[in-house]
Structure formats: C-alpha cells, structure tokens
Design an enzyme around this catalytic site. Sequence first.
Site, PDB file in Angstrom:
ATOM      1  N   CYS A 193       6.366 -29.612  22.411  1.00 34.17           N
ATOM      2  CA  CYS A 193       7.209 -28.465  22.064  1.00 34.17           C
ATOM      3  C   CYS A 193       8.424 -28.886  21.245  1.00 34.17           C
ATOM      4  O   CYS A 193       8.919 -28.126  20.414  1.00 34.17           O
ATOM      5  CB  CYS A 193       7.650 -27.731  23.324  1.00 34.17           C
ATOM      6  SG  CYS A 193       6.297 -26.878  24.146  1.00 34.17           S
ATOM      7  N   CYS A 344      10.481 -38.079  11.018  1.00 33.75           N
ATOM      8  CA  CYS A 344      10.424 -36.657  11.375  1.00 33.75           C
ATOM      9  C   CYS A 344      11.137 -36.534  12.722  1.00 33.75           C
ATOM     10  O   CYS A 344      12.006 -37.341  13.049  1.00 33.75           O
ATOM     11  CB  CYS A 344       8.986 -36.142  11.419  1.00 33.75           C
ATOM     12  SG  CYS A 344       7.982 -36.885  12.709  1.00 33.75           S
TER      13      CYS A 344
END
Lengths: 383, 89
Positions: A193, A344
Amino acid sequence: MRTDPAPSLSDAELRRFGRHLVLPEFGIEGQRRLKAGSALLIGLGGLGSPAALYLAAAGVGRIGLVDADVVEETNLQRQIAHGYAVLGKPKIDSARTRMLDLNPDLVIERHRMRLDLENAVELISQYDVIIDGTDNFPTRYLVNDTCVKLGKPNVFGGVLRFDGQLSVFDARHGPCYRCIFPEPPPIEFSPNCAEAGVLGVMPGVIGCLQATEAIKLLAGIGTPMIGRMLIYDGLDLSFNTMRIAKDSDCRVCSKASEDIVLTETVMVCAAPVGGTIRAEALQGRLDAQEPLIIVDVRSPDEWLTGRIPGSIGFPKPELEKALAQANGAPLSGLPMDQDIIVACQSGMRSSASIKFLVAAGYDPKRLFNLEQGMSAWPGHVTF
Amino acid sequence: MAVILVPSSLRRYSDQQSRLSLSAGTIAEALARFAERSKDLQNHLFAGKTLRNFVVVCKNGKDIRLLNGMETPIGDTDEVQIIASVAGG
C-alpha cells in the site's frame, strides 16, 4: 463452527446487545456463543482497526491482538483504531483502549510481536477464529499454513489501491489461500500500500466484512465465505463473488496436519537486473562528488514528500514511453556511459524501470537500484 | 463480445477502463488478446505461455480451474474476471 454458549449474559450485556438479541437468527444463543468465543487479530492496521472495533462492540468474549508496530501519523488515513493522541504508542495498546471503551467486559490479550515461525503455532492455537489483517505476503502465507495445520478458519482480507478481496479459508471445508495463490508474486509484481497506494476507506470496508465473517463463524449463523472470494471494486462500486476451487495437489492443505512443515516465505525478484545501492552508500558517493545520475521514477505528487538533491524526476510511465520512442538511443540527460541510480518509494518501480533501461540498451553494470527506495532515505517522509 | 473485468492494479494497461470488450472463443484467447496491449502486462500475466500462479481467472463468477481451465469456451455474454493477489492491509 459454533462455540459452546457462555453460561449467561449480565444485565449490562443484555442492554448493550439488545439490537442483536432481537434478531431471530442471532438471539441470546448467538450472543452467548460470541461471548464464549475467541478471535485472534493479526495486524492492527487498515484491516485490523475496524475489525477490532466491531468484534469488541459485538461482544466477542476474548480477542488476541498481534502487532509489533507503533502508531505513526501516516497510519491515520485508514487505521481508525488509532489517533493523534497515541502517536508513538504500540498499536495493540491504542486498539485495546478503544475496544474496552466499547465493551468493558472484553478480555484482550496483547501480543506485541510479529507473527513468525517461532510463535505462529502457539499463538494461533489459542483462538477459535483467526483474522488475517497483515500487510505482506510472507506473513499471509504463514497465517494460512498455520491455520491449515491447526484446523482453524482464516478470515482473509486484502486491499490495494481501489481493490478489496475477502474470503474465509478453512481447509477442512474448502480451499486454503495456497490453493488459490500457491506462491506470492515476484517483488516487482507485488507492490504494497505504501508503494501503490490505497484509498483509506478500502480496508475499512473489507475489515468490516472480515468482522462480519468472524462473528458469523463464532455465532454459528449464516453461510461463511468458504469456497468463495468477494472482489470489491471501489472505483466501480461493484461486489462480485467468485467460486474458488480447492487444489487437490495443494502443497499445504492436501497434507495431513503432522506432515505440514511451516516454512518462511521469501519474496524474490523474477529476474533481478542491474546492481543495488544502499542509501548510506549513495550518500557517500554524493559526498565524494562522484559523477553519477539519480533518476526518481515516482510520480510528481510523490516528489512533494522530498527528493534526493540533484535527482532528475522522470515518472516511470514517462520513462518507459521515452525509452520506447528512443529506439536504442540514450535519453537526453541520461548518458549511457555514467552510473545511474534509479529510485522510487520502495525499490519496486525502480527495479522495473531498470529492466526497461537495459532493454533499451543501457549497460546493466552502470544501473543501480536504490534499496528500499526513498523510504530508506534519511529524513524522507515514509508511509 | 466477451467482457474482461480488469482489477485496478492492471488498469494502466486498459486506459483505466474497468471493463474491456473483446472477441475471443476461449479464456486463453481472451487473455492473449488482452496481454497484447503491453509487454509488461504480458509478463505480469504469463510466465512464457503459462498463466502465473498468483493470477486467478474466473468466468461468470467461477474459477476456470473448476471449468476447463484456459480452454474454457467463452461467448458474447460472458464475463472474464482477472484476480491478482493483493497483500495490502
């Protein structure tokens, strides 16, 4: 399954659970069964928060809470058992306070630990129903395998982005989790998530449904979601129920209990490409002013949470598109003869981006994935 | 045409559409046609020619493993749902 009814309900309980008692399918017998029953909540995050509150409010007699984490600000978008007042406190303590406020007769057993190979059997064996509110594949497989071994129902919920899934895995009567998903996806196909995002209310919906299934199992009412999986699409607002199959060759539930050996599930990359670099090592190279390029492939919105100084922002979809159009030529600002660090949020999108760079002609020896991404970069906001 | 129901995690390959209509006679054909949209998607759904074991496919609400697997026939009114395992919680 039905638990044996507890001997009686107090006057306060009769008042508190009056709306249950008037349900003919539930009634005083169902309430007494709940009081006699026990549930183990593994994970007190987005799924575990609503499940914990509703199980407490409903009158389950004994609830175990397993979680090693403390409450962080980034939890509060979805983990509604906690709040600002308890930042930094253990989640099991925060949840306990809220649960006892809803039902002071509840017995809560706190287990401040992560479920692991050493404690799984001992913890899970103590409860009637197990609720999987974890947030990672290795723990989910351990919950499943232990439940199969011990003959316990596993109320499964999973969420990501706008998707939710729910099922009850009870290998005595239907498939187990491994029958449906024998192995976890490789890391690059399994964002969590924090990486992929989740609409905060999604675990709220699925966590409440997990509580519903647990209550049904304990009270012995209704038809549990065994052999079925609910697929909830929050964007379309659709609920589809799928019939799922038991695998007669399942590596876990096709075996006798004593032959099931619990093992650690290790997440692997399908085919790692390029090298990796830790945040400290990257900082060292920056301090030494080594010539290198840092490409941040997160979305522009994520850049607002902080960037590595000097990094180039190149969102992954745009990078992939540019590489496809470049026909093997180097991209502007990304020469092929320098070391390139790709970053990232957690290291997954950057890993995938490196594959595209290699496929486009970049030298894998000059490409490095920032391990654990920006979540490991000092001072960066983590989710 | 049959309809593929795309989970939100794969909608970057379907122009953000949750439902894609396509012509196909079997589940295998439908998935192959869908996977043509991107190499990345092809790699996500298949290991070589085999459906990856963290992807479940259902026809009209039934796991194709309960039917005829990838050779399960589909027609114009059928819905094919792709379910990818998710671990978030």
